[in-house]
Design an enzyme around this catalytic site. Structure first.
Site, PDB file in Angstrom:
ATOM      1  N   ASP A   8       0.864  -1.173   0.000  1.00 30.25           N
ATOM      2  CA  ASP A   8       0.000   0.000   0.000  1.00 30.25           C
ATOM      3  C   ASP A   8       0.910   1.234   0.000  1.00 30.25           C
ATOM      4  OD1 ASP A   8       0.932   0.295   2.622  1.00 30.25           O
ATOM      5  OD2 ASP A   8      -1.041   0.107   3.548  1.00 30.25           O
ATOM      6  N   THR A  67       2.293  -2.532   8.962  1.00 30.75           N
ATOM      7  CA  THR A  67       2.641  -3.587   9.920  1.00 30.75           C
ATOM      8  C   THR A  67       2.751  -4.968   9.286  1.00 30.75           C
ATOM      9  OG1 THR A  67       0.334  -4.071  10.423  1.00 30.75           O
ATOM     10  CG2 THR A  67       1.430  -2.381  11.795  1.00 30.75           C
ATOM     11  N   HIS A  98       7.997 -24.738   8.192  1.00 25.79           N
ATOM     12  CA  HIS A  98       7.009 -25.501   8.950  1.00 25.79           C
ATOM     13  C   HIS A  98       5.601 -25.348   8.406  1.00 25.79           C
ATOM     14  CE1 HIS A  98       9.406 -26.043  12.950  1.00 25.79           C
ATOM     15  NE2 HIS A  98      10.144 -26.291  11.880  1.00 25.79           N
TER      16      HIS A  98
END
Length: 147
Positions: A8, A67, A98
């Site tokens: 963004d 974030t 994993h």
């Protein structure tokens, strides 16, 4: 390897630096053509990259925002996507090894040199070959594809 990358408005500068870095490594990098503006929505970029990765299983995605949280939430709505928000190289390793993550979501607020390390770790880490991890990912895929 093909890498789809987008951000963004908060991540444009970091996105461009990462894209240039990956191209210097010889990777095919495809950046979003959605225009940026001060009020653009991370959702649009996340869904575009996630759809591209879902349609090209040999590719990976990288998403940046303030974030990485919103990007991961939105990207994970696309069937076939396992997007992981990673804040360090350990997260990037475990997300890929994993959990077979195929989209890396990161904060544009992280120093760019460390972003390169996170991206390198994510791209270069092999998928798990341990049965327990494969079974866990297969459970997710089975749940996602149920009718």
């Amino acid at each position: 390897m093909k890498i789809y990358i987008s951000s963004d408005h908060r991540g444009v500068e970091a996105e461009n630096k990462i894209a240039d870095y990956l191209r210097q490594l010889g990777l095919t990098v495809i950046q979003s053509q959605i225009e940026h503006n001060p009020t653009d929505d991370y959702v649009d970029y996340a869904l575009e990259v996630a759809a591209n990765v879902a349609n090209d299983e040999s590719s990976l995605g990288i998403l940046l925002c303030g974030t990485g949280i919103g990007m991961s939430i939105a990207a994970n709505k696309v069937k076939g996507i396992r997007a992981a928000r990673c804040v360090d190289v350990d997260d990037a390793f475990y997300a890929k090894n994993h959990n077979d993550a195929n989209v890396l979501c990161i904060s544009a607020n992280i120093q760019v040199d460390y972003l390169f390390e996170i991206v390198d770790t994510f791209i270069n880490t092999k998928r798990a070959n341990e049965e327990k991890h494969i079974n866990r990912v297969n459970k997710i895929i089975k749940y996602e594809t149920r009718s």
